[in-house]
Design a protein around this motif. Structure first.
Motif, PDB file in Angstrom:
ATOM      1  N   LEU A 155      48.216  41.919  43.487  1.00 31.31           N
ATOM      2  CA  LEU A 155      47.909  41.141  43.706  1.00 31.31           C
ATOM      3  C   LEU A 155      46.125  41.336  44.242  1.00 31.31           C
ATOM      4  N   ARG A 156      45.247  41.894  43.320  1.00 28.63           N
ATOM      5  CA  ARG A 156      43.624  42.775  43.635  1.00 28.63           C
ATOM      6  C   ARG A 156      43.451  41.622  43.729  1.00 28.63           C
ATOM      7  N   LEU A 157      42.417  41.306  45.317  1.00 29.07           N
ATOM      8  CA  LEU A 157      41.310  40.722  45.365  1.00 29.07           C
ATOM      9  C   LEU A 157      40.186  40.596  44.368  1.00 29.07           C
ATOM     10  N   ILE A 158      39.831  39.269  43.809  1.00 30.42           N
ATOM     11  CA  ILE A 158      38.366  39.918  43.248  1.00 30.42           C
ATOM     12  C   ILE A 158      37.167  38.861  43.442  1.00 30.42           C
ATOM     13  N   ILE A 159      37.100  37.501  44.633  1.00 31.47           N
ATOM     14  CA  ILE A 159      35.889  36.892  44.617  1.00 31.47           C
ATOM     15  C   ILE A 159      36.280  36.893  46.419  1.00 31.47           C
ATOM     16  N   SER A 160      35.640  37.220  47.183  1.00 33.79           N
ATOM     17  CA  SER A 160      35.648  37.044  48.295  1.00 33.79           C
ATOM     18  C   SER A 160      34.394  36.339  48.723  1.00 33.79           C
ATOM     19  N   ALA A 203      36.347  30.981  51.016  1.00 31.39           N
ATOM     20  CA  ALA A 203      37.981  31.481  50.214  1.00 31.39           C
ATOM     21  C   ALA A 203      37.956  32.859  49.292  1.00 31.39           C
ATOM     22  N   ARG A 204      39.016  32.710  48.921  1.00 33.66           N
ATOM     23  CA  ARG A 204      39.025  34.014  47.866  1.00 33.66           C
ATOM     24  C   ARG A 204      39.862  34.259  46.947  1.00 33.66           C
ATOM     25  N   VAL A 205      39.399  34.764  46.225  1.00 38.45           N
ATOM     26  CA  VAL A 205      40.740  34.426  44.939  1.00 38.45           C
ATOM     27  C   VAL A 205      40.915  36.005  45.019  1.00 38.45           C
ATOM     28  N   TYR A 206      42.887  36.042  44.067  1.00 34.41           N
ATOM     29  CA  TYR A 206      43.153  37.269  43.920  1.00 34.41           C
ATOM     30  C   TYR A 206      43.778  37.248  42.162  1.00 34.41           C
ATOM     31  N   ALA A 207      44.340  38.249  41.243  1.00 37.62           N
ATOM     32  CA  ALA A 207      44.599  38.082  39.643  1.00 37.62           C
ATOM     33  C   ALA A 207      45.774  39.460  40.198  1.00 37.62           C
ATOM     34  N   GLY A 208      46.481  38.558  38.947  1.00 35.26           N
ATOM     35  CA  GLY A 208      47.910  39.868  39.203  1.00 35.26           C
ATOM     36  C   GLY A 208      48.595  39.863  38.322  1.00 35.26           C
ATOM     37  N   LEU A 209      49.200  41.116  37.269  1.00 34.02           N
ATOM     38  CA  LEU A 209      49.620  41.150  36.301  1.00 34.02           C
ATOM     39  C   LEU A 209      51.009  41.733  36.561  1.00 34.02           C
ATOM     40  N   PHE A 210      52.211  40.928  36.059  1.00 28.72           N
ATOM     41  CA  PHE A 210      53.552  40.826  36.666  1.00 28.72           C
ATOM     42  C   PHE A 210      54.608  41.033  35.443  1.00 28.72           C
ATOM     43  N   ASP A 211      55.358  42.245  35.028  1.00 30.04           N
ATOM     44  CA  ASP A 211      56.798  41.871  34.408  1.00 30.04           C
ATOM     45  C   ASP A 211      57.594  43.258  34.101  1.00 30.04           C
ATOM     46  N   GLY A 212      58.849  42.416  35.101  1.00 28.95           N
ATOM     47  CA  GLY A 212      59.808  43.112  35.348  1.00 28.95           C
ATOM     48  C   GLY A 212      60.550  43.124  36.652  1.00 28.95           C
ATOM     49  N   ALA A 213      61.125  43.566  36.484  1.00 28.37           N
ATOM     50  CA  ALA A 213      62.316  43.461  37.889  1.00 28.37           C
ATOM     51  C   ALA A 213      60.951  44.118  39.075  1.00 28.37           C
ATOM     52  N   GLY A 214      60.667  45.123  38.498  1.00 29.44           N
ATOM     53  CA  GLY A 214      59.911  46.111  39.145  1.00 29.44           C
ATOM     54  C   GLY A 214      58.507  45.753  40.097  1.00 29.44           C
ATOM     55  N   GLU A 215      58.065  44.670  39.233  1.00 28.82           N
ATOM     56  CA  GLU A 215      56.494  44.892  39.766  1.00 28.82           C
ATOM     57  C   GLU A 215      56.740  42.950  40.431  1.00 28.82           C
ATOM     58  N   SER A 268      57.302  37.414  42.018  1.00 34.86           N
ATOM     59  CA  SER A 268      58.425  38.527  41.241  1.00 34.86           C
ATOM     60  C   SER A 268      59.246  38.204  39.499  1.00 34.86           C
ATOM     61  N   ALA A 269      59.761  39.051  39.213  1.00 38.14           N
ATOM     62  CA  ALA A 269      60.162  38.581  37.519  1.00 38.14           C
ATOM     63  C   ALA A 269      59.311  38.027  36.934  1.00 38.14           C
ATOM     64  N   GLY A 270      57.971  38.682  36.951  1.00 38.37           N
ATOM     65  CA  GLY A 270      57.510  38.355  36.198  1.00 38.37           C
ATOM     66  C   GLY A 270      57.438  38.148  34.565  1.00 38.37           C
ATOM     67  N   GLU A 271      57.307  37.728  33.549  1.00 40.48           N
ATOM     68  CA  GLU A 271      57.372  37.949  32.046  1.00 40.48           C
ATOM     69  C   GLU A 271      56.341  37.838  31.018  1.00 40.48           C
ATOM     70  N   GLY A 272      55.207  38.910  31.374  1.00 41.31           N
ATOM     71  CA  GLY A 272      54.569  38.839  30.923  1.00 41.31           C
ATOM     72  C   GLY A 272      53.120  38.243  31.495  1.00 41.31           C
ATOM     73  N   ALA A 273      53.202  38.269  33.296  1.00 44.04           N
ATOM     74  CA  ALA A 273      52.521  36.583  33.539  1.00 44.04           C
ATOM     75  C   ALA A 273      51.075  37.765  34.195  1.00 44.04           C
ATOM     76  N   GLU A 274      50.751  35.770  34.062  1.00 43.46           N
ATOM     77  CA  GLU A 274      49.201  37.113  34.309  1.00 43.46           C
ATOM     78  C   GLU A 274      48.855  35.532  35.409  1.00 43.46           C
ATOM     79  N   VAL A 275      48.656  35.539  36.418  1.00 44.11           N
ATOM     80  CA  VAL A 275      48.454  34.880  38.196  1.00 44.11           C
ATOM     81  C   VAL A 275      46.751  35.098  38.110  1.00 44.11           C
ATOM     82  N   LEU A 276      46.057  33.867  38.871  1.00 44.70           N
ATOM     83  CA  LEU A 276      45.301  34.049  40.144  1.00 44.70           C
ATOM     84  C   LEU A 276      46.221  32.266  41.084  1.00 44.70           C
ATOM     85  N   VAL A 277      45.527  33.580  42.312  1.00 43.07           N
ATOM     86  CA  VAL A 277      45.961  32.797  44.168  1.00 43.07           C
ATOM     87  C   VAL A 277      44.609  32.912  44.790  1.00 43.07           C
ATOM     88  N   PHE A 278      44.658  31.171  44.840  1.00 42.73           N
ATOM     89  CA  PHE A 278      43.698  31.049  46.035  1.00 42.73           C
ATOM     90  C   PHE A 278      43.310  30.821  47.029  1.00 42.73           C
TER      91      PHE A 278
END
Length: 241
Positions: A144-149, A163-175, A220-230
């Protein structure tokens, strides 16, 4: 622990040139139970047809950021800023005392898919400003990379709010990645695309989740996932001074 709102429960607006899904009340879509979350007021999932866009219109006292998923979005504003943002770019416009801007799909044949997100600022009457930064896939892959703070920490974009916003990419069991913001904070999770498990619960594209008094959240267990977390203040109603 997770209060999940499925993608299909969002508001829907079809303007022909614009297909928009509203996580929270916006425009003609009004749901008394969906009036934002803490200082997070708007998440619009927008798809704009080629050669179309939003004409020049005003904003004030709002922190507005755009996150492009596919295509390109051209921005022009009354501060003299002109730019084209593409996947990986994050654009933040602090409207402050007042800004007029337009957003346009410059492509003749490809739609643009982007998220427009509004955060209520912690003060009125700030000087308007524009920021833009590119975050590579490598910076977000399996983390989860901090993109806004608030202070632009870690080369993120600054926001006039606790407020802080994070972005992440998750694909596969290892991520996988875990975020622990402490028990006195609220968290909102938005899945921009793909699917991912959050503390063992599967969320898919367009799904969101409120988490009050959040403890550790594991992605975890992402399948081509892109997420934003606030990471948000615990207050349910935005406060401005």
């Amino acid at each position: 622990m997770l209060d999940i709102r499925k993608a299909s429960q969002r508001g829907n607006a079809n303007h022909g040139w614009l297909q928009s899904r509203h996580t929270f009340s916006f425009g003609h879509y009004h749901d008394p139970a969906q009036q934002g979350f803490s200082d997070l007021l708007v998440i619009n999932d927008d798809r704009v047809a080629p050669g179309q866009g939003f004409g020049t219109h005003p904003h004030r006292d709002m922190e507005i950021f755009s996150y492009v998923l596919e295509g390109a979005l051209e921005h022009k504003d009354s501060m003299g800023t002109g730019s084209v943002i593409r996947p990986g770019d994050v654009q933040m416009m602090s409207a402050g005392t007042g800004v007029r801007h337009s957003e346009f799909n410059p492509s003749g044949d490809e739609p643009v898919h982007f998220l427009q997100i509004w955060i209520v600022p912690g003060l009125r009457g700030a000087e308007p400003r524009y920021q833009q930064r590119h975050f590579t896939d490598a910076e977000k892959r399996g983390r989860l990379r901090l993109i806004i703070s608030p202070e632009g920490q870690e080369e993120s974009l600054g926001v006039h709010q606790d407020a802080r916003v994070y972005a992440g990419l998750f694909d596969g069991a290892g991520e996988s990645a875990t975020l622990d913001v402490g028990p006195d904070r609220n968290v909102y999770v938005h899945v921009a695309r793909g699917s991912v498990e959050v503390n063992g619960e599967r969320l898919s594209e367009g799904d969101g989740a409120r988490v009050r008094q959040a403890g550790p959240l594991t992605f975890s267990a992402g399948e081509g996932a892109e997420v934003l977390v606030f990471d948000l203040r615990p207050q349910e109603l935005p406060a401005m001074r």
